[in-house]
Enzyme design. Structure first.
Site, mmCIF file in Angstrom:
data_model
loop_
_atom_site.group_PDB
_atom_site.id
_atom_site.type_symbol
_atom_site.label_atom_id
_atom_site.label_comp_id
_atom_site.label_asym_id
_atom_site.label_seq_id
_atom_site.Cartn_x
_atom_site.Cartn_y
_atom_site.Cartn_z
ATOM 1 N N HIS A 12 0.864 -1.184 0.000
ATOM 2 C CA HIS A 12 0.000 0.000 0.000
ATOM 3 C C HIS A 12 0.904 1.238 0.000
ATOM 4 C CE1 HIS A 12 -2.779 2.962 1.809
ATOM 5 N NE2 HIS A 12 -3.769 2.163 1.480
ATOM 6 N N ASP B 37 3.111 -4.415 7.999
ATOM 7 C CA ASP B 37 1.908 -3.619 7.839
ATOM 8 C C ASP B 37 0.739 -4.601 7.957
ATOM 9 O OD1 ASP B 37 -0.294 -2.243 7.064
ATOM 10 O OD2 ASP B 37 0.512 -1.563 5.136
ATOM 11 N N GLN C 118 -4.381 -5.247 7.049
ATOM 12 C CA GLN C 118 -5.373 -6.156 6.459
ATOM 13 C C GLN C 118 -5.371 -7.534 7.119
ATOM 14 O OE1 GLN C 118 -7.663 -5.377 4.230
ATOM 15 N NE2 GLN C 118 -6.939 -3.367 3.556
ATOM 16 N N LYS D 114 -10.569 -0.334 9.996
ATOM 17 C CA LYS D 114 -10.778 -1.557 9.212
ATOM 18 C C LYS D 114 -11.147 -2.732 10.115
ATOM 19 C CE LYS D 114 -7.195 -0.246 5.871
ATOM 20 N NZ LYS D 114 -7.825 0.236 4.654
ATOM 21 N N CYS E 208 -4.642 2.347 -3.782
ATOM 22 C CA CYS E 208 -3.411 2.841 -3.141
ATOM 23 C C CYS E 208 -2.261 1.859 -3.311
ATOM 24 C CB CYS E 208 -3.603 3.140 -1.660
ATOM 25 S SG CYS E 208 -4.849 4.373 -1.318
#
Ligand code: PLP
Lengths: 419, 145
Positions: free
Chosen positions: A133, A210, A213, A236, A377
């Site tokens: 991202h 990261d 997700q 999220k 993104c």
């Protein structure tokens, strides 16, 4: 916790899912990878905090100040437990994942830093991947620009997996930090953390994940992952926007220079210098997003009460169903793994000859199906696949196979309109 | 529904069978415009003749039906017309697109471009419709200098 996963009961917790769209269409929300919807447990907790417990945190000597501080700090404790952090002091609240990633990037090459792990200059290397991202690309590009270090990239295979064939050439003694997605926001791919980490440890570098997700969708345990830094974002994970999390090893937080300066992050201030509060407060300058943090605490409570393993299993079934159903739409090509191995509930695809913008508009307008269209993104990843954009359906605990049927019906209609 | 009315037959026709597509020589100016939010892009060339005449507008690009159909319609309207006339169309088209669906389009000025009136109701798509027209305006400015 091991009761059958009752999606209809879960849907009742999310007020928005029972609203109608203009024209009486039902809402089919398949855009949770972008931002998730919120259960009333989160909405109510935030409302109540604002209504009867609100005051600033950490500095008010009165009942409300104590209650607000207690709620804020207990949210930190809940988040720590949720991701398996050994101590709540390893949880830094930020405004989102992007800020958490920037916070770590700014720790490197900072002249006020003394720890050799965070020095950076020409000859040093930062390694990321093509599937990142922009939030896990641009902070490192900026760091490389500031310091003269070199930014290097893992490739992505045609199947949408991290290409580890050149792992040993890419991650070397020159590497200071490797930062990759735990799970891709476009491909759905779950990356092989342990294999990368093994090499990172061999060369004495640091590793950041990261986890924007992954944390919302499955049990994530930072102690088991054994990486150095992990970032995710509240909105999220059925929490509010405006709150994100950086987890880092206590020992690293201590070694890192502060990021933003301001109230609450200091120990003592003189006119010529300051000393800093211990972590995590060292990294939380100014009045934090109090109500948002409390909301995130309620969000992880909610997710835990449903059970992260149950959520992951439900999403896996949805993904299996979706990959099969989408496979039958003529001209549709999935960008990302088409098997369920190490893969989450995010499915991006192209439709022959039809631009994703047109796909998204018809799906929304005629079927109430909300998907994301564009490059999500992740422009370098789309360039890698030679496509300007994709359509992305992303699933969460409240989605159903019937909603995937609606998506597929919509796609057949899109093909008719543009045939 | 509403979006279906945005996809006028004329727009879909131009999308499926673009007119004047492909970059041609000779030309007086070439520009490249992109829409950063969605990645739509267009390369456009203009060739001017005597008396302000627009001899050719050629283009190549990629993007959604709206952006690509807009380029095709622009080619048809501008080629053979004059710079002055086409600038009037650009202005009216821009006014229509920025009018949030509240502007009554002037069909006499717009010709076929009136088919895009429905796009103005979708703020996210207005930039798609304007891409080719902004590129055209830019190319005219450059060929004049
Ligand atoms: C993988 C990934 N990283 C980072 C982000 C950035 O999150 P935020 O915008 O909340 O900072 C997102 C979501 O947009 C994401 O999907």
């Amino acid at each position: 916790m091991d009761t059958v996963f009752d999606v209809e009961r879960i849907r009742k917790d999310f007020p928005v899912l029972s609203r109608e769209l203009p024209g009486g269409r039902p809402l089919v929300y398949l855009d949770s990878g972008n931002s998730s919807q919120k259960p009333f447990q989160v909405i109510e907790t935030m409302r109540e905090h604002l209504a009867v417990h609100y005051a600033n945190v950490g500095r008010a000597m009165h009942v409300l100040g104590a209650e607000s501080t207690e709620a804020y700090e207990s949210a930190r404790e809940k988040v720590a437990a949720f991701v398996g952090a050994p101590s709540r002091d390893e949880i830094v609240f930020t405004k989102n994942a992007s800020e958490a990633l920037n916070l770590v990037a700014y720790a490197f090459g900072n002249p006020i830093n003394e720890d050799p792990r965070f020095t950076m200059g020409p000859g040093d290397e930062i390694v990321i991947s093509e599937m990142e991202h922009h939030s896990n690309i641009v902070p490192w590009q900026l760091l490389a620009r500031r310091t003269g270090a070199t930014l290097r990239w893992f490739s992505v295979t045609d199947e949408g997996r991290l290409d580890l064939s050149d792992l040993d050439e890419l991650v070397t003694e020159r590497t200071k930090i490797v930062s990759i997605a735990h799970q891709s926001n476009v491909l759905g791919t779950v990356n092989p953390v342990a294999r990368v980490l093994e090499r990172v440890r061999q060369v004495g570098a640091l590793m950041m994940l990261d986890a924007s997700q992954s944390v919302p969708h499955k049990a994530v345990d930072v102690a088991a992952l054994d990486v150095d830094f992990l970032a995710f974002t509240g909105h999220k994970a059925v929490g509010p926007s405006g709150i994100g999390v950086l987890w880092a090893r206590a020992e690293l937080l201590e070694a890192m220079p502060p990021f933003l300066g301001g109230g609450e992050m200091i120990e003592a201030v003189w006119m010529d210098r300051s000393t800093y509060a211990p972590a995590p407060h060292k990294f939380e300058a100014g009045t934090p997003p109090i109500v948002e943090a409390v909301g995130l605490g309620a969000a992880v409570d909610y997710l835990s009460s449903v059970g992260m393993d149950a959520i992951a299993a439900h999403e896996r079934e949805l993904t299996r169903y979706a990959l099969e159903a989408l496979g039958e739409v003529p001209g549709l090509r999935v960008v990302g793994p088409t098997d369920l191995e190490d893969r989450g509930g995010t499915v991006s695809f192209t439709l022959d000859g039809i631009h994703p913008h047109d796909v998204g508009q018809i799906l929304d307008d005629e079927f109430g199906v909300a998907v994301r269209v564009g490059h999500h993104c992740a422009r370098p990843l789309h360039l890698r696949f030679g496509i300007p954009a994709t359509t992305r359906a992303s699933f969460y605990l409240y989605n159903t196979p019937a909603e995937i049927d609606a998506l597929v019906r919509g796609l057949h209609h899109v093909r008719k309109v543009f045939a | 529904m509403i979006a279906e009315s945005m996809y006028q037959e004329l727009i879909l026709e131009h999308y499926k069978h673009p007119q004047g597509r492909g970059l041609r020589d000779p030309f007086d100016a070439e520009v490249h415009h992109v829409n950063p939010t969605c990645g739509d892009e267009i390369t456009m060339r203009v060739r001017l003749g005597d008396g302000d005449k627009v001899e050719d507008v050629s283009y190549d690009g990629q993007g959604c039906s709206i952006s690509q159909a807009a380029a095709s319609v622009l080619h048809e309207l501008a080629t053979g017309s004059t710079v002055g006339e086409t600038l009037a169309v650009v202005d009216e088209f821009t006014r229509l697109m920025q009018g949030r669906g509240q502007v009554e389009p002037d069909e006499d000025v717009l010709g076929d471009a009136v088919a895009f009136a429905g796009v103005a109701k979708f703020p996210a798509r207005v930039k798609c419709a304007l891409l080719a027209w902004m590129a055209y305006k830019d190319a005219l400015a450059r060929s004049a200098s």
